[in-house]
Scaffold this motif. Sequence first.
Motif, PDB file in Angstrom:
ATOM      1  N   GLN A  73       0.124  -1.530   0.074  1.00 46.97           N
ATOM      2  CA  GLN A  73      -0.111   0.002  -0.041  1.00 46.97           C
ATOM      3  C   GLN A  73       1.027   1.014   0.065  1.00 46.97           C
ATOM      4  O   GLN A  73       0.222   2.401  -0.749  1.00 46.97           O
ATOM      5  CB  GLN A  73      -0.549   0.325   1.448  1.00 46.97           C
ATOM      6  N   ASP A 115       1.793   6.334  -7.267  1.00 46.07           N
ATOM      7  CA  ASP A 115       0.789   7.728  -7.393  1.00 46.07           C
ATOM      8  C   ASP A 115       1.304   8.908  -6.999  1.00 46.07           C
ATOM      9  O   ASP A 115       0.939  10.063  -7.487  1.00 46.07           O
ATOM     10  CB  ASP A 115      -0.595   7.430  -6.227  1.00 46.07           C
ATOM     11  N   ASP A 153       4.124   1.496  -1.173  1.00 52.49           N
ATOM     12  CA  ASP A 153       4.476   1.301  -2.848  1.00 52.49           C
ATOM     13  C   ASP A 153       3.582   2.278  -3.894  1.00 52.49           C
ATOM     14  O   ASP A 153       4.053   2.972  -4.494  1.00 52.49           O
ATOM     15  CB  ASP A 153       4.788  -0.056  -3.275  1.00 52.49           C
ATOM     16  N   GLN A 154       2.252   1.615  -3.472  1.00 48.26           N
ATOM     17  CA  GLN A 154       1.504   1.843  -4.797  1.00 48.26           C
ATOM     18  C   GLN A 154       1.280   3.665  -4.711  1.00 48.26           C
ATOM     19  O   GLN A 154       0.881   4.907  -5.530  1.00 48.26           O
ATOM     20  CB  GLN A 154       0.385   1.266  -4.505  1.00 48.26           C
TER      21      GLN A 154
END
Length: 383
Positions: A141, A148, A143-144
């Motif tokens: 999470q 973004d 890393d995402q």
Amino acid sequence: MRRNISSTLAILSLVLLLGGCSGLSAITQRFLSQGPPPADYVAQEGGFRYLKSCLPPQAQYIYDQLLEGIRNQEEEIPGLYPDVDMIRSAAQALGRDYPELFWFSGSGEIETTYLGETPTEALYRPVYVVSAQERPGLQAQIDQWAADCFATLPDGASDYDKVLGVYRYIIDHADYQNVESNSILNIMVYGAGLCGCYAQTTQYLLNQLGIPCAYISGQANGESHAWNLVWLDGNPCWLDTTWGDPVFEGGNANDSPSYDYFCITTRDLLRTHSIDDTVPVPDCTVEDYNYFRYHGLYFENYQPDALADAIQRAVDNGSPYISLRFSTGAYWNACDHLFTKGELHDLFHQTPAGQAEQLDWRGQLWYTRNDDMGTLTLTIPYR
């Protein structure tokens, strides 16, 4: 905390009876074998870690011992030189240098073993806030969230653009709320946190982008506070992402970020902040990266034509707000003209947009001001 060493003393007494002073010497040497860290220790490479660089070599040695154990989420890290202050300072520096160790609370317990009155070694028990089993899912999470954020940066972004993009992204995707820790999890997974969370998230993202950034603590408004020290082209400057969030000042989450504390000098920072003396910090004197100077929004004098040009540029970009900064003398002069004498309406009117009736300059106009920093933020009155 003292370990129970009664069995050790019994063995020591037996050896003394059987072997005399030579036996005592051998056993004593065994328990005092934990010598001090090397005074000429060269620390392991680990990227930019500012607080570590401020530690003496012996504390850096302990820092690296702790880092290995915490990375592996070990329950106990034994074999440490029994200097409690050195261990504590190394652990605190590590917690602030490594926001990516989100499973580590930044604190722990120190247990010292004694032989008589002599400390022989110490161990450190880190306090973890996340289990080893939870880490992979939370890391995904994080890393995402970072991906973004980085996707919003322009192609070929300069380091300044990267800092500005990260600053805006955090403010747009976080709320200022009470939480129990300063972990990046609070912002990057749960979406809210206190100043320490903002500062650690800023540090984590900028370090990921290769921009040196440190976590710094002190006081602001009479309360404990945390913010960042950032280096752009080798020049240090101060960055307070928390104070850039309008929610922090009681504003609306949809309001424009404040840039009053974006890449400022030490002289400007000390108008409202005080810095802890726990680590030495550089005197930030370069003003080139201050938001207002960088974007041509800093004024040494009250110049209506120049202000109107700045407003028109904001209109051309579709911005809902414009923030301006003035030197100390010019700020009070601008406030007198714009608000006391009512020239703010005239200022909007003289822009091309005002002349074309794109702006409702005759109606009620909204603004905020920061007398400490000499800044004004004007809401552009689009029709």
